[in-house]
Design a protein around this motif. Structure first.
Motif, PDB file in Angstrom:
ATOM      1  N   ILE A 114       0.876  -1.168   0.000  1.00 30.69           N
ATOM      2  CA  ILE A 114       0.000   0.000   0.000  1.00 30.69           C
ATOM      3  C   ILE A 114       0.911   1.213   0.000  1.00 30.69           C
ATOM      4  CG2 ILE A 114      -1.770   1.297   1.228  1.00 30.69           C
ATOM      5  CD1 ILE A 114      -2.773  -1.311   2.391  1.00 30.69           C
ATOM      6  N   ALA A 115       0.831   2.006  -1.055  1.00 32.11           N
ATOM      7  CA  ALA A 115       1.730   3.142  -1.245  1.00 32.11           C
ATOM      8  C   ALA A 115       0.931   4.434  -1.351  1.00 32.11           C
ATOM      9  CB  ALA A 115       2.582   2.947  -2.505  1.00 32.11           C
ATOM     10  N   LYS A 116       1.512   5.504  -0.892  1.00 30.52           N
ATOM     11  CA  LYS A 116       0.904   6.821  -1.036  1.00 30.52           C
ATOM     12  C   LYS A 116       1.220   7.343  -2.427  1.00 30.52           C
ATOM     13  CE  LYS A 116       0.502  11.266   1.380  1.00 30.52           C
ATOM     14  NZ  LYS A 116       0.975  12.053   2.554  1.00 30.52           N
ATOM     15  N   ILE A 117       0.176   7.732  -3.177  1.00 34.04           N
ATOM     16  CA  ILE A 117       0.370   8.210  -4.541  1.00 34.04           C
ATOM     17  C   ILE A 117       0.263   9.728  -4.582  1.00 34.04           C
ATOM     18  CG2 ILE A 117      -0.329   6.043  -5.590  1.00 34.04           C
ATOM     19  CD1 ILE A 117      -3.098   7.177  -6.030  1.00 34.04           C
ATOM     20  N   GLU A 118       0.366  10.293  -5.808  1.00 27.21           N
ATOM     21  CA  GLU A 118       0.495  11.733  -5.957  1.00 27.21           C
ATOM     22  C   GLU A 118      -0.647  12.522  -5.332  1.00 27.21           C
ATOM     23  OE1 GLU A 118       1.048   9.547  -8.254  1.00 27.21           O
ATOM     24  OE2 GLU A 118       3.027   9.930  -9.146  1.00 27.21           O
ATOM     25  N   ASP A 119      -1.866  12.008  -5.422  1.00 23.90           N
ATOM     26  CA  ASP A 119      -3.006  12.759  -4.896  1.00 23.90           C
ATOM     27  C   ASP A 119      -3.217  12.532  -3.404  1.00 23.90           C
ATOM     28  OD1 ASP A 119      -4.027  10.203  -4.796  1.00 23.90           O
ATOM     29  OD2 ASP A 119      -5.609  10.539  -6.275  1.00 23.90           O
ATOM     30  N   GLY A 120      -2.287  11.836  -2.755  1.00 20.45           N
ATOM     31  CA  GLY A 120      -2.359  11.635  -1.317  1.00 20.45           C
ATOM     32  C   GLY A 120      -3.097  10.396  -0.877  1.00 20.45           C
ATOM     33  N   ARG A 121      -3.706   9.655  -1.802  1.00 21.78           N
ATOM     34  CA  ARG A 121      -4.443   8.445  -1.446  1.00 21.78           C
ATOM     35  C   ARG A 121      -3.489   7.266  -1.239  1.00 21.78           C
ATOM     36  NH1 ARG A 121      -7.385   6.241  -5.055  1.00 21.78           N
ATOM     37  NH2 ARG A 121      -6.458   7.298  -6.845  1.00 21.78           N
ATOM     38  N   LYS A 122      -4.003   6.254  -0.527  1.00 30.59           N
ATOM     39  CA  LYS A 122      -3.243   5.030  -0.277  1.00 30.59           C
ATOM     40  C   LYS A 122      -3.736   3.953  -1.242  1.00 30.59           C
ATOM     41  CE  LYS A 122      -4.354   5.273   4.119  1.00 30.59           C
ATOM     42  NZ  LYS A 122      -4.472   4.950   5.552  1.00 30.59           N
ATOM     43  N   GLN A 123      -2.857   3.483  -2.113  1.00 26.92           N
ATOM     44  CA  GLN A 123      -3.225   2.610  -3.231  1.00 26.92           C
ATOM     45  C   GLN A 123      -2.491   1.278  -3.155  1.00 26.92           C
ATOM     46  OE1 GLN A 123      -1.531   3.305  -7.272  1.00 26.92           O
ATOM     47  NE2 GLN A 123      -3.662   3.728  -7.873  1.00 26.92           N
ATOM     48  N   VAL A 124      -3.198   0.186  -3.499  1.00 26.20           N
ATOM     49  CA  VAL A 124      -2.581  -1.139  -3.573  1.00 26.20           C
ATOM     50  C   VAL A 124      -1.818  -1.268  -4.888  1.00 26.20           C
ATOM     51  CG1 VAL A 124      -2.975  -3.627  -3.591  1.00 26.20           C
ATOM     52  CG2 VAL A 124      -4.392  -2.150  -2.151  1.00 26.20           C
ATOM     53  N   GLN A 125      -0.557  -1.682  -4.790  1.00 22.20           N
ATOM     54  CA  GLN A 125       0.264  -1.905  -5.980  1.00 22.20           C
ATOM     55  C   GLN A 125       0.937  -3.269  -5.868  1.00 22.20           C
ATOM     56  OE1 GLN A 125       2.922   1.313  -6.977  1.00 22.20           O
ATOM     57  NE2 GLN A 125       1.333   2.872  -6.747  1.00 22.20           N
ATOM     58  N   LEU A 126       1.292  -3.818  -7.030  1.00 22.31           N
ATOM     59  CA  LEU A 126       1.909  -5.139  -7.108  1.00 22.31           C
ATOM     60  C   LEU A 126       3.259  -5.018  -7.797  1.00 22.31           C
ATOM     61  CD1 LEU A 126       1.119  -8.129  -6.418  1.00 22.31           C
ATOM     62  CD2 LEU A 126       0.565  -8.376  -8.833  1.00 22.31           C
ATOM     63  N   GLY A 127       4.282  -5.614  -7.201  1.00 23.71           N
ATOM     64  CA  GLY A 127       5.610  -5.629  -7.793  1.00 23.71           C
ATOM     65  C   GLY A 127       6.167  -7.036  -7.790  1.00 23.71           C
ATOM     66  N   ARG A 128       7.447  -7.161  -8.171  1.00 22.17           N
ATOM     67  CA  ARG A 128       8.080  -8.480  -8.171  1.00 22.17           C
ATOM     68  C   ARG A 128       9.494  -8.364  -7.619  1.00 22.17           C
ATOM     69  NH1 ARG A 128      11.750  -6.535  -9.950  1.00 22.17           N
ATOM     70  NH2 ARG A 128      12.571  -6.289 -12.017  1.00 22.17           N
ATOM     71  N   ILE A 129       9.962  -9.457  -7.022  1.00 25.32           N
ATOM     72  CA  ILE A 129      11.295  -9.528  -6.436  1.00 25.32           C
ATOM     73  C   ILE A 129      12.165 -10.387  -7.340  1.00 25.32           C
ATOM     74  CG2 ILE A 129      12.649 -10.316  -4.466  1.00 25.32           C
ATOM     75  CD1 ILE A 129      10.129  -9.864  -2.749  1.00 25.32           C
ATOM     76  N   ALA A 130      13.270  -9.809  -7.798  1.00 30.40           N
ATOM     77  CA  ALA A 130      14.211 -10.531  -8.649  1.00 30.40           C
ATOM     78  C   ALA A 130      15.585 -10.512  -7.995  1.00 30.40           C
ATOM     79  CB  ALA A 130      14.275  -9.889 -10.041  1.00 30.40           C
ATOM     80  N   GLY A 131      16.409 -11.465  -8.386  1.00 30.10           N
ATOM     81  CA  GLY A 131      17.761 -11.520  -7.854  1.00 30.10           C
ATOM     82  C   GLY A 131      17.832 -12.321  -6.574  1.00 30.10           C
ATOM     83  N   SER A 132      19.024 -12.352  -5.991  1.00 31.95           N
ATOM     84  CA  SER A 132      19.241 -13.112  -4.765  1.00 31.95           C
ATOM     85  C   SER A 132      20.405 -12.512  -4.000  1.00 31.95           C
ATOM     86  CB  SER A 132      19.521 -14.592  -5.092  1.00 31.95           C
ATOM     87  OG  SER A 132      20.699 -14.714  -5.887  1.00 31.95           O
ATOM     88  N   GLY A 133      20.570 -12.971  -2.781  1.00 33.82           N
ATOM     89  CA  GLY A 133      21.689 -12.513  -1.967  1.00 33.82           C
ATOM     90  C   GLY A 133      21.671 -11.019  -1.751  1.00 33.82           C
ATOM     91  N   ASP A 134      22.784 -10.377  -2.076  1.00 37.07           N
ATOM     92  CA  ASP A 134      22.907  -8.933  -1.891  1.00 37.07           C
ATOM     93  C   ASP A 134      22.454  -8.137  -3.109  1.00 37.07           C
ATOM     94  OD1 ASP A 134      23.947  -9.264   0.658  1.00 37.07           O
ATOM     95  OD2 ASP A 134      26.018  -9.404  -0.066  1.00 37.07           O
ATOM     96  N   ARG A 135      21.923  -8.795  -4.138  1.00 42.22           N
ATOM     97  CA  ARG A 135      21.507  -8.103  -5.369  1.00 42.22           C
ATOM     98  C   ARG A 135      20.018  -8.293  -5.589  1.00 42.22           C
ATOM     99  NH1 ARG A 135      25.074  -4.552  -7.576  1.00 42.22           N
ATOM    100  NH2 ARG A 135      24.432  -5.086  -9.700  1.00 42.22           N
ATOM    101  N   ILE A 136      19.230  -7.903  -4.605  1.00 38.95           N
ATOM    102  CA  ILE A 136      17.778  -8.016  -4.697  1.00 38.95           C
ATOM    103  C   ILE A 136      17.204  -6.766  -5.366  1.00 38.95           C
ATOM    104  CG2 ILE A 136      15.625  -8.057  -3.372  1.00 38.95           C
ATOM    105  CD1 ILE A 136      16.958 -10.720  -3.430  1.00 38.95           C
TER     106      ILE A 136
END
Length: 605
Positions: free
Chosen positions: A473-495
């Protein structure tokens, strides 16, 4: 708006009038995901295929476009072309009749599509006896790329069509807008009618757990759908997941053919597949074909020869053979729930009688929003002011101690979460900035190498059970709290945790979230900013958000969910804090029961 029909339809006789008219054709039975409901913002990502019982045989209306008429004006020709573009029959044969040079436009079977909110406005801005410029203006919601990925990018668009009178005195489009190129332009209703969302499945870095990769496919004919799905999964993940998942199909693998005898499909791959892992290729195919009701069993062939998997499945395979690769991991009824009890102790929550039992009796009230590790050896939570990240050893009833204190005076931490591999995740955030932290088993807490939302204030973060997708849940430009989806790539210290996109625009604001299953989030949010916060189920494929349960909840504060278990909600009122559950949790509309004195429910998995 969803324009799918839920039952059989018949041929419609005759054409509707006007350049945008189409004839609705015969219904075809579709054992797939249902309508491609476009979100006002966000990316359509996936469909459920966890159990065969979740399939839906859906009838749909096939649209047959109207060819251009001799007496149509230049403006009507552009309007007719836009409508005819929604038909994929015969390589857009009718749509090409609107073009002065049909051979110059090659959208193909999986074209790029610019998706508009409504039918764009058309105005003539330049005119002569033989040539007219028709300007199209409208609001673009996003794009569907040729690999099926939908990405939201709302903007105002203005493009020009050049329309020329031919020797037969008919208006035809002589130049498409340069900004569109080979991209098709369809409105939201067209996309809902013509496209369907499907999951393709690829492996997480552990090469065991599958990760859904939702794509939009135009439904041209029912008969070739199994073949198109297999071709799509072989071609690899979309750009959004590329680099975060792995495919078992060796480079260069092709589909030689797919035949269907009754309910048994035979999938014949090219010789390149011989170097791949048969088990893993089989799992990907089984899950990707899972939504199709006509494919109950299937055989795998390479250059026409049968293969034997290491598991001994040398002939007919079923979807059930590969349930161990579920994105949700192993399923069982042993749901391990926890809560902060009335006295402030971390407690287990028995889901048979909903009685909390303390497991940490030291320092009551010091820890809030706990997250328990998969092995149940540690609990990590926040101080009441959320400025400290705390950890407690559950094997020794240890007093919670500080892992990290927020450095910014206005800083705080999001409620922590664990993934199934035992890695801890949390975000340290303050107005206008944030940092993602992780702690692998036996290692210190470290910031990730790249965090795609470092310029945003974050309120919640939950890693999916596949370990690749992450909801925030991230705060967007208009000040609202919005659900967003991302992905995790990499491993170890290069996430690299990034590529975040909105999930849905149906809720004005969202306060908390939890993964209910690999396709659905349980969220606390509100439809409009002036309405009460309520629980909802939010599919990550962008389809409709639905309300969850009925009855009074007080003021919801937190939500916890798990596949096959009850959704738990922590609430407060003027006098007390209570944990609520549904009276019959398998019934989405059952009544909420708020009888457990406590707060901050959570699951360990």
């Amino acid at each position: 708006m969803r324009r799918c029909l839920e039952g059989p339809v018949r041929w419609w006789e005759g054409a509707l009038k006007g350049p945008t008219a189409m004839i609705a054709a015969a219904a075809l039975t579709l054992g797939a995901s249902g309508c491609a409901a476009m979100p006002g913002g966000g990316r359509v990502t996936s469909v459920k295929a966890q159990e065969r019982s979740e399939q839906v045989d859906e009838s749909y209306v096939r649209l047959i476009p109207v060819a251009p008429q001799n007496d149509w004006s230049a403006k009507e020709v552009v309007s007719g072309f836009l409508a005819a573009s929604a038909s994929f029959d015969d390589d857009h044969k009718v749509a090409k009749e609107y073009l002065a040079n049909p051979t110059g436009w090659h959208p193909g079977p999986r074209p790029s599509v610019a998706v508009f909110a409504d039918r764009p406005d058309l105005q003539i801005i330049g005119k002569s006896d033989t040539q007219v410029i028709v300007r199209l203006t409208g609001t673009q919601l996003g794009t569907i790329t040729s690999d099926g990925q939908y990405t939201a990018f709302q903007k105002a668009v203005s493009v020009d069509y050049q329309v020329t009178r031919n020797p037969q005195h008919q208006w035809r489009i002589s130049a498409l807008p340069d900004a569109l190129g080979q991209t098709m332009l369809l409105n939201k209703s067209d996309v809902e009618q013509v496209f369907r969302t499907f999951n393709l499945y690829y492996f997480s870095p552990d090469k065991h757990t599958l990760v859904p990769n939702g794509v939009f496919l135009p439904l041209v004919s029912r008969e070739d759908l199994p073949q198109r799905l297999v071709q799509a999964v072989i071609s690899g993940p979309t750009a959004w997941l590329r680099g975060a998942v792995w495919s078992a199909f060796p480079r260069g693998t092709k589909l030689n053919g797919l035949s269907l005898d009754k309910d048994v499909a035979t999938v014949d791959l090219s010789k390149e597949a011989a170097t791949g892992n048969i088990n893993q290729m089989s799992a990907q195919l089984a899950w990707s074909l899972g939504p199709l009701s006509e494919v109950k069993q299937w055989r795998l062939r390479i250059e026409g020869r049968g293969v034997v998997t290491p598991d001994g499945k040398n002939d007919v395979q079923t979807f059930a053979d590969w349930q161990t690769n579920s994105p949700d991991g192993p399923t069982n009824d042993d749901h391990r729930a926890y809560t902060i009890g009335a006295a402030g102790h971390l407690s287990t929550l028995n889901l048979n009688n909903y009685i909390p039992m303390p497991v940490v009796t030291n320092a009551p009230g010091r820890m809030v929003r706990p997250a328990v590790s998969p092995d149940q050896h540690e609990a990590v939570g926040l101080s009441p002011d959320q400025k400290q990240l705390l950890v407690a050893d559950l094997t020794s009833n240890g007093v919670p101690h500080v892992l990290r204190t927020a450095k910014d005076p206005e800083g705080r931490f999001t409620p922590p979460c664990w993934d199934r591999q035992g890695t801890l995740w949390t975000v340290e955030t303050s107005p206008g900035k944030s940092m993602l932290w992780k702690r692998e088993r036996g290692k210190p807490l470290k910031p990730v190498w790249h965090w795609g939302l470092d310029g945003r204030e974050i309120y919640a973060l939950q890693v999916a059970r596949d370990g690749v997708r992450v909801a925030v849940i991230a705060k967007i430009e208009d000040g609202r709290k919005q659900v967003q989806l991302g992905r995790i790539a990499g491993s170890g210290d290069r996430i690299d945790a990034g590529s975040f996109v909105p999930v849905s625009s149906e809720l004005a604001e969202t306060d908390d979230l939890s993964w209910r299953d690999y396709n659905t989030l349980a969220v606390l949010g509100r439809k409009t900013l002036d309405t009460q916060v309520l629980p909802y189920l939010m599919p990550v494929d962008g389809s409709a958000v639905t309300s969850l349960g009925v009855g009074s909840l007080g003021e919801p504060q937190s939500i916890a969910a798990v596949p096959g278990g009850p959704v738990l909600i922590g609430t407060k009122s003027s006098s007390q804090r209570l944990v609520c559950h549904q009276s019959a949790f398998r019934d989405r509309d059952s009544e909420w029961v708020c009888s457990v004195a406590g707060s901050d429910p959570t699951y360990a998995y």
